[in-house]
Every structure is written in C-alpha cells, then in structure tokens.
Design an enzyme around this catalytic site. Structure first.
Site, short mmCIF file in Angstrom:
data_model
loop_
_atom_site.label_atom_id
_atom_site.label_comp_id
_atom_site.label_asym_id
_atom_site.label_seq_id
_atom_site.Cartn_x
_atom_site.Cartn_y
_atom_site.Cartn_z
N LYS A 271 -9.64 -7.40 6.79
CA LYS A 271 -8.08 -8.41 7.55
C LYS A 271 -9.20 -9.78 7.84
O LYS A 271 -9.48 -10.89 7.75
CB LYS A 271 -7.72 -8.26 8.11
CG LYS A 271 -6.32 -7.96 8.00
CD LYS A 271 -4.73 -7.96 9.07
CE LYS A 271 -4.79 -6.37 8.25
NZ LYS A 271 -4.20 -7.08 7.13
N GLY B 141 0.62 -1.52 -0.39
CA GLY B 141 0.27 -0.04 -0.03
C GLY B 141 0.88 1.50 -0.05
O GLY B 141 0.58 2.71 -0.83
N1 LIG Z 1 -10.26 -2.93 15.80
C1 LIG Z 1 -9.18 -2.25 15.28
N2 LIG Z 1 -7.72 -3.15 15.44
C2 LIG Z 1 -6.55 -3.04 14.62
N3 LIG Z 1 -6.54 -2.43 14.07
C3 LIG Z 1 -7.51 -1.64 13.60
C4 LIG Z 1 -8.92 -1.42 13.66
N4 LIG Z 1 -9.40 -1.39 12.93
C5 LIG Z 1 -8.84 -0.42 12.24
N5 LIG Z 1 -8.06 -1.00 12.31
C6 LIG Z 1 -6.62 -0.92 10.72
O1 LIG Z 1 -5.92 -1.64 10.27
C7 LIG Z 1 -4.99 -0.97 9.93
C8 LIG Z 1 -4.29 -2.42 9.56
O2 LIG Z 1 -4.44 -2.36 8.17
P1 LIG Z 1 -3.55 -2.58 7.29
O3 LIG Z 1 -4.59 -2.28 5.55
O4 LIG Z 1 -3.02 -0.77 7.02
O5 LIG Z 1 -2.80 -2.65 6.84
P2 LIG Z 1 -1.34 -3.96 6.27
O6 LIG Z 1 -3.19 -4.56 5.34
O7 LIG Z 1 -0.04 -4.71 7.09
O8 LIG Z 1 -0.74 -3.63 5.17
P3 LIG Z 1 -0.83 -3.94 3.64
O9 LIG Z 1 -2.55 -3.01 3.52
O10 LIG Z 1 -0.40 -2.05 2.93
O11 LIG Z 1 -0.88 -4.93 3.05
C9 LIG Z 1 -3.65 -1.00 11.30
O12 LIG Z 1 -3.09 -0.22 11.35
C10 LIG Z 1 -5.52 -0.26 12.02
O13 LIG Z 1 -5.00 1.53 11.61
MG LIG Z 2 -4.40 -3.12 3.41
#
Ligand SMILES: Nc1ncnc2c1ncn2[C@@H]1O[C@H](COP(=O)(O)OP(=O)(O)OP(=O)(O)O)[C@@H](O)[C@H]1O
Ligand SMILES: [Mg+2]
Length: 262
Positions: free
Chosen positions: A222, A43
């Site tokens: 996720k 991202g």
């Molecule tokens: N309940 C929650 N618990 C934990 N994180 C949360 C929650 N709600 C929202 N988030 C967000 O989700 C983010 C993780 O998803 P993000 O898509 O940013 O990262 P990633 O999937 O690891 O990386 P990429 O999308 O680059 O592959 C966290 O940094 C946080 O800000």
């Molecule tokens: Mg992500």
C-alpha cells in the site's frame, strides 16, 4: 473537470463480507455522478481455493509467490468468482458496473522483474482508454488484479501475470490522473510503532516506514503504491473498510484513517 474528479477505490479482499456497505456506497456514488473505478484483490478467497485444490501458497513481503497452477486459480477466482460477485451485487442494488481485469482492453501490461515471486508483475504500464469509454457511458469499471505479460518468452504456459491489487490500483489511478486513490482495508489506517493510527504522512515518511519495518506485510504494498500514485494523484487515503459507510463518509470528507500526500 470530469477527468480530475475520478476516484479509484481499492477494495481489500479481507473487507468484503456479507454486511459490507461498500457496494451500497459505490452505487450511491454512481447515482451522485461521481466517476468511480474499483480495483479488487481477494487474497483470502484465493488462498481458500488454493487450499481446496491442494496447491501450496507462499508470500514474500506480502506478495504471493505465483507458479502457473497458482496463476490459473488466481485468475479463475479473482477475474471470475470475485469479480462477477461484485458486479452482480452492484447490479442488484441498481448500479451499472462492468467487470474486467487488467487484461481486458489491454488496460494493464506488466513485466515479471522479480523471478523470486514467480508469475507476478512488478513494473506496470497502463492504458486507461477502455476505462474512460466505460466511465463516459455511465459504467463503473470493476477491475480484477490480473494483467497481460509483456514478455512473451514462450517460457510461460500462460500469458498472464498476477499483480498485487494495491499496485495495479495505484497505476490505474496515476494513468487516469485520478483526484484520489482510496484503499479500503482491514485496519483503521497506518499504525506507528505504538499501534496508534497516523493521520497524515508524506511520501518521504512512507519510504522510511517501509525501510524501518514499521510497515510490514500487506501495508508495504500500500505504501509503495502510494509512492507510484503520488506522481499523478494528489491524495492517497488508507481507511477502514470494515466500518459501515466508510467510503461514503470518506467522499463526504468525514473519513478517518491515514492520508498520504507528496
Ligand atoms: N504499520 C502498519 N499499519 C497498519 N497495518 C499494517 C502495518 N504493518 C502491517 N500491517 C498489516 O497490513 C494489513 C493490510 O494489508 P492486507 O494486504 O492484509 O489487506 P488488503 O490489501 O486490504 O487486502 P487484500 O490484500 O486481500 O486485497 C493489515 O491487516 C496489517 O496486518
Ligand atoms: Mg493486500
């Protein structure tokens, strides 16, 4: 059996950095003969290149809105730069990896259901044959989150679709009937409303967390991914990829974070 030992690891773009021990852990796992499939996002790097090229970027519920110029950059950065960097890092540390995207070997085909998101795939079909060929020959597949567009309407100038890394990882894990799907991310796990990490939830709670807004942004993808995977994969884990040797600890049963079960 070999098949059921496969582990799918999604590396979040946000956790990849100079001091990241994930690559080291991946090589260690390969040396221990654990069959691992890696899926990566990226991202931040994509946003960085879009900015450099003056292409505006926008997210809806954690998913990038993708027009055809954005898709070209996404493809170049994810399937090019980031994918090859990962493969070369693994190679330099003595591992054997092959970098592909969902398009290669037609492993992942997608449908563009949500026009609001532009050239983004929501409904995926996965054929893991190429992944099995690679795993059976001692290679670690490293997959960039791009897939083939199933609908060739002639409308698109480009036959690809952008896919959220979590979604594609879940679909691949399900098609391989993996024993575990591991998300390495930039938080210690899923937070509840008081920002405490929840150690274990079931898929029902995962749904509630999306609906109630407890999970937002990238966490929605996720949790939705864990719902896709849960049909075929016993366990989904969300762990902190910023912690040294988080992946190795996880495989050795010492991992912290959140477990999602059926
Ligand atoms: N309940 C929650 N618990 C934990 N994180 C949360 C929650 N709600 C929202 N988030 C967000 O989700 C983010 C993780 O998803 P993000 O898509 O940013 O990262 P990633 O999937 O690891 O990386 P990429 O999308 O680059 O592959 C966290 O940094 C946080 O800000
Ligand atoms: Mg992500």
């Amino acid at each position: 059996m070999f098949k059921s030992k496969i582990i799918v690891v999604k590396i979040g773009g946000s956790t990849l950095g100079q001091h990241d021990t994930t690559i080291e852990d991946l090589v260690t796992l390969q040396q221990k003969r654990v069959p691992v499939v890696v899926v990566h996002g990226g991202g931040n790097a994509v946003t960085d290149w879009l900015t450099r090229l003056n292409i505006p970027t926008r997210f809806v519920q954690g998913l990038r809105v993708t027009d055809s110029d954005t898709l070209r950059v996404v493809t170049a950065v994810l399937a090019g730069l980031i994918n090859k960097e990962l493969v070369s890092e693994i190679g330099k540390r003595g591992g054997k990896a092959v970098g592909i995207s969902g398009v290669d070997g037609l492993v992942v085909t997608g449908k563009n259901k949500n026009r609001e998101l532009g050239l983004t795939a929501e409904e995926l079909t996965c054929n893991p044959r190429l992944l099995r060929v690679l795993l059976n020959n001692g290679y670690m597949p490293v997959i960039a989150s791009i897939c083939l567009n199933e609908e060739l309407t002639g409308r698109e100038e480009i036959n690809l679709l952008n896919v959220n890394g979590d979604t594609i990882a879940a679909q691949i894990a399900a098609s391989l009937k993996a024993s575990k799907l591991i998300f390495l991310t930039d938080v210690p796990g899923i937070y509840d409303n008081s920002k405490q990490v929840i150690s274990r939830i079931d898929t029902g709670t995962a749904r509630t967390m999306i609906e109630s807004g407890t999970a937002a942004g990238g966490m929605i993808a996720k949790l939705e991914a864990s719902l896709i995977a849960s049909q075929k994969v016993a366990l989904t884990r969300i762990i902190d990829g910023r912690v040294d040797h988080a992946l190795l600890d996880e495989i050795e049963g010492k991992g912290k974070g959140t477990t999602i079960v059926n």
